[in-house]
Each structure stands twice: as C-alpha cells, then as structure tokens.
Design a protein around this motif. Structure first.
Motif, short mmCIF file in Angstrom:
data_model
loop_
_atom_site.label_atom_id
_atom_site.label_comp_id
_atom_site.label_asym_id
_atom_site.label_seq_id
_atom_site.Cartn_x
_atom_site.Cartn_y
_atom_site.Cartn_z
N TYR A 93 40.15 82.68 22.25
CA TYR A 93 39.77 82.83 20.84
C TYR A 93 38.40 83.47 20.77
O TYR A 93 37.64 83.45 21.73
CB TYR A 93 39.78 81.47 20.13
CG TYR A 93 39.03 80.38 20.84
CD1 TYR A 93 37.68 80.15 20.58
CD2 TYR A 93 39.66 79.59 21.80
CE1 TYR A 93 36.99 79.16 21.25
CE2 TYR A 93 38.98 78.59 22.47
CZ TYR A 93 37.64 78.38 22.19
OH TYR A 93 36.95 77.39 22.85
N ARG A 94 38.11 84.05 19.63
CA ARG A 94 36.86 84.78 19.45
C ARG A 94 35.68 83.81 19.43
O ARG A 94 35.71 82.78 18.76
CB ARG A 94 36.89 85.56 18.15
CG ARG A 94 35.69 86.47 17.97
CD ARG A 94 35.85 87.33 16.77
NE ARG A 94 37.08 88.10 17.00
CZ ARG A 94 37.49 89.08 16.25
NH1 ARG A 94 36.82 89.43 15.20
NH2 ARG A 94 38.60 89.72 16.53
N LYS A 95 34.64 84.16 20.18
CA LYS A 95 33.43 83.35 20.25
C LYS A 95 32.85 83.18 18.84
O LYS A 95 32.76 84.14 18.08
CB LYS A 95 32.41 84.02 21.17
CG LYS A 95 31.18 83.20 21.42
CD LYS A 95 30.27 83.91 22.41
CE LYS A 95 29.04 83.09 22.70
NZ LYS A 95 28.19 83.74 23.69
N ASN A 96 32.47 81.95 18.51
CA ASN A 96 31.87 81.59 17.23
C ASN A 96 32.80 81.78 16.03
O ASN A 96 32.35 81.74 14.90
CB ASN A 96 30.56 82.35 16.98
CG ASN A 96 29.53 82.03 18.05
OD1 ASN A 96 29.42 80.89 18.51
ND2 ASN A 96 28.79 83.04 18.47
N GLN A 99 37.56 77.68 13.67
CA GLN A 99 38.82 77.09 14.10
C GLN A 99 39.11 75.91 13.20
O GLN A 99 38.26 75.03 13.04
CB GLN A 99 38.74 76.62 15.54
CG GLN A 99 38.59 77.71 16.55
CD GLN A 99 38.47 77.16 17.96
OE1 GLN A 99 38.42 75.95 18.16
NE2 GLN A 99 38.42 78.04 18.92
#
Length: 124
Positions: A93-96, A99
């Motif tokens: 998943y994309r950092k920062n 979620q």
C-alpha cells in the motif's frame, strides 16, 4: 513425499502461465526432471483442487487452498519434497495513504496468519 516415478503418467491440472505458483511448479518439475502431461490450464487453484478431488487429474496447489477445504472434502495430499516450498506474501500500500478500519484489519489478520503458521501434516 511424492514418488515422481509413480506419477509420471498422470494427467495434471496446472495454473496458467503468469501465475506465481505456475512458475514454482515448473521449477519443481525441472528439479526432478519431470515433464507433466498437462490436461488443463486454469486460473484457479480451487478448480485444480476440485479436479484432483474428482480424480480427473493431479494438481499442485498451495497449502492455503487445501486449508480452505480441510475436513469438508476428500482428497489425498502429499509433500513435494523434504523441505517445504514457500514464497513470500506481501500486503502493498502507498506510504502515508489513508487506510480504513477494514483494510487495517485485513492486513493484521494476514500478518497473524502468515507469521504464526504451524506446519500441517496432510497425509493421505
């Protein structure tokens, strides 16, 4: 453990090219000098398992696929080798990135399942 000589003439159901477990199966076949007689290529481990269960063909499927039906289906399982065949499972998943609770829960459940796995004995 599988006696590769005894299964040389069996038809096999394998995953289609491009699937990670297809590559793994091809590596296993090559290690034992085995050229499977491929009856069918499928996109689904579940389809492969069900066809093996019905006696149509042999199949190599991941342990997690077998665990889905453990106790509710009838099939024989065998070890491929003395050492288990494994591969990494990743949650990417994309950092920062945000979620939601469901995403966080799914990632945590997967982490617990894969970090705390015990070796299962699937004997025939």
């Amino acid at each position: 453990m599988i006696d590769w000589e005894k299964i040389r003439d069996l038809p096999f159901v394998v995953l289609k090219q491009g699937h990670g477990s297809r590559k793994t199966c091809e590596e296993i076949f090559a290690r034992y000098g085995f050229s499977p007689r491929i009856l069918l290529e499928t996109s689904s481990n579940l389809t492969a398992l069900r066809m093996a269960e019905e006696g149509v063909a042999a199949a190599i499927v991941p342990e997690m696929t077998i665990r889905l039906f453990q106790g509710s289906r009838r099939f024989n399982t065998y070890s491929l080798d003395k050492e288990p065949v494994t591969w990494n499972v990743l949650a990417v998943y994309r950092k920062n990135a945000y979620q939601n609770a469901a995403q966080k829960s799914m990632i945590e459940m997967a982490r617990e399942i894969f970090e705390n796995r015990t070796k299962y004995n699937y004997s025939s």
